[in-house]
Motif scaffolding. Structure first.
Motif, PDB file in Angstrom:
ATOM      1  N   GLU A  13      35.671  46.741  84.688  1.00 39.88           N
ATOM      2  CA  GLU A  13      36.322  48.048  84.780  1.00 39.88           C
ATOM      3  C   GLU A  13      36.270  48.581  86.211  1.00 39.88           C
ATOM      4  OE1 GLU A  13      34.604  50.811  82.012  1.00 39.88           O
ATOM      5  OE2 GLU A  13      34.757  49.379  80.367  1.00 39.88           O
ATOM      6  N   GLU A  16      38.610  46.633  88.505  1.00 39.27           N
ATOM      7  CA  GLU A  16      39.997  47.034  88.275  1.00 39.27           C
ATOM      8  C   GLU A  16      40.284  48.384  88.939  1.00 39.27           C
ATOM      9  OE1 GLU A  16      42.817  47.995  84.471  1.00 39.27           O
ATOM     10  OE2 GLU A  16      41.349  46.381  84.280  1.00 39.27           O
ATOM     11  N   LYS A  17      39.357  49.325  88.808  1.00 42.31           N
ATOM     12  CA  LYS A  17      39.518  50.643  89.425  1.00 42.31           C
ATOM     13  C   LYS A  17      39.543  50.525  90.950  1.00 42.31           C
ATOM     14  CE  LYS A  17      39.613  55.141  89.396  1.00 42.31           C
ATOM     15  NZ  LYS A  17      40.778  55.886  88.970  1.00 42.31           N
ATOM     16  N   SER A  19      40.462  47.932  92.681  1.00 41.24           N
ATOM     17  CA  SER A  19      41.732  47.300  93.034  1.00 41.24           C
ATOM     18  C   SER A  19      42.864  48.320  93.010  1.00 41.24           C
ATOM     19  CB  SER A  19      42.026  46.149  92.077  1.00 41.24           C
ATOM     20  OG  SER A  19      43.260  45.552  92.380  1.00 41.24           O
ATOM     21  N   GLU A  20      42.843  49.162  91.997  1.00 44.59           N
ATOM     22  CA  GLU A  20      43.852  50.209  91.875  1.00 44.59           C
ATOM     23  C   GLU A  20      43.786  51.177  93.059  1.00 44.59           C
ATOM     24  OE1 GLU A  20      44.245  53.854  88.821  1.00 44.59           O
ATOM     25  OE2 GLU A  20      44.079  51.870  87.868  1.00 44.59           O
ATOM     26  N   LEU A  21      42.581  51.594  93.403  1.00 43.42           N
ATOM     27  CA  LEU A  21      42.411  52.510  94.536  1.00 43.42           C
ATOM     28  C   LEU A  21      42.797  51.855  95.859  1.00 43.42           C
ATOM     29  CD1 LEU A  21      39.085  54.267  93.531  1.00 43.42           C
ATOM     30  CD2 LEU A  21      41.354  55.305  93.677  1.00 43.42           C
ATOM     31  N   GLY A  23      45.026  49.613  96.244  1.00 38.99           N
ATOM     32  CA  GLY A  23      46.480  49.575  96.269  1.00 38.99           C
ATOM     33  C   GLY A  23      47.078  50.916  96.654  1.00 38.99           C
ATOM     34  N   LYS A  24      46.503  51.990  96.132  1.00 40.58           N
ATOM     35  CA  LYS A  24      47.011  53.335  96.433  1.00 40.58           C
ATOM     36  C   LYS A  24      46.747  53.736  97.873  1.00 40.58           C
ATOM     37  CE  LYS A  24      46.617  55.340  91.836  1.00 40.58           C
ATOM     38  NZ  LYS A  24      45.902  56.332  91.007  1.00 40.58           N
ATOM     39  N   ASN A  26      46.057  51.606 100.584  1.00 36.51           N
ATOM     40  CA  ASN A  26      46.082  50.415 101.426  1.00 36.51           C
ATOM     41  C   ASN A  26      46.320  50.758 102.894  1.00 36.51           C
ATOM     42  OD1 ASN A  26      46.019  47.782 102.194  1.00 36.51           O
ATOM     43  ND2 ASN A  26      47.778  47.137 100.998  1.00 36.51           N
ATOM     44  N   ALA A  67      44.168  44.269  96.470  1.00 39.21           N
ATOM     45  CA  ALA A  67      44.954  45.396  95.980  1.00 39.21           C
ATOM     46  C   ALA A  67      46.206  44.939  95.254  1.00 39.21           C
ATOM     47  CB  ALA A  67      45.335  46.307  97.141  1.00 39.21           C
ATOM     48  N   PRO A  70      47.722  42.217  90.068  1.00 39.37           N
ATOM     49  CA  PRO A  70      47.859  42.981  88.823  1.00 39.37           C
ATOM     50  C   PRO A  70      46.950  42.389  87.752  1.00 39.37           C
ATOM     51  CG  PRO A  70      49.713  41.500  89.075  1.00 39.37           C
ATOM     52  CD  PRO A  70      48.862  41.368  90.326  1.00 39.37           C
ATOM     53  N   ARG A  71      46.606  43.185  86.803  1.00 39.36           N
ATOM     54  CA  ARG A  71      45.744  42.726  85.703  1.00 39.36           C
ATOM     55  C   ARG A  71      46.557  41.805  84.818  1.00 39.36           C
ATOM     56  NH1 ARG A  71      41.050  42.075  83.610  1.00 39.36           N
ATOM     57  NH2 ARG A  71      40.576  42.821  81.536  1.00 39.36           N
TER      58      ARG A  71
END
Length: 84
Positions: A13, A16-17, A19-21, A23-24, A26, A67, A70-71
């Protein structure tokens, strides 16, 4: 569910978080890596400029690849231990 399963689930978890951050944010991360490289280069009186540039470029590549992932549910299924 055992302790290790709980920890692995929580780690997934968090990954994943993160990675999401990444990406946002970068562009901000790339900018900060660049600024850190410049600061280190200045502190070393430009003796290691080539190595610092190589390191910052590699760091940016790693952040970009982290980043951009994708999952994928099929690979997530492979990572899970068999039930039982």
């Amino acid at each position: 569910m055992g302790l290790m399963d709980t920890l692995k689930s929580r780690a997934d978890e968090l990954k994943e978080k993160a990675s999401e951050l990444a990406g946002k944010h970068n562009e901000t991360i790339d900018h900060m890596v660049e600024k850190a490289g410049e600061a280190v280069d200045k502190a070393t009186k430009h003796r290691y400029t080539d190595k610092i540039e190589h390191g910052t470029a590699k760091t940016k590549e790693v952040v970009d690849s982290f980043a951009a992932k994708p999952r994928d549910e099929s690979s997530a299924e492979e990572d899970r231990p068999p039930a039982g």
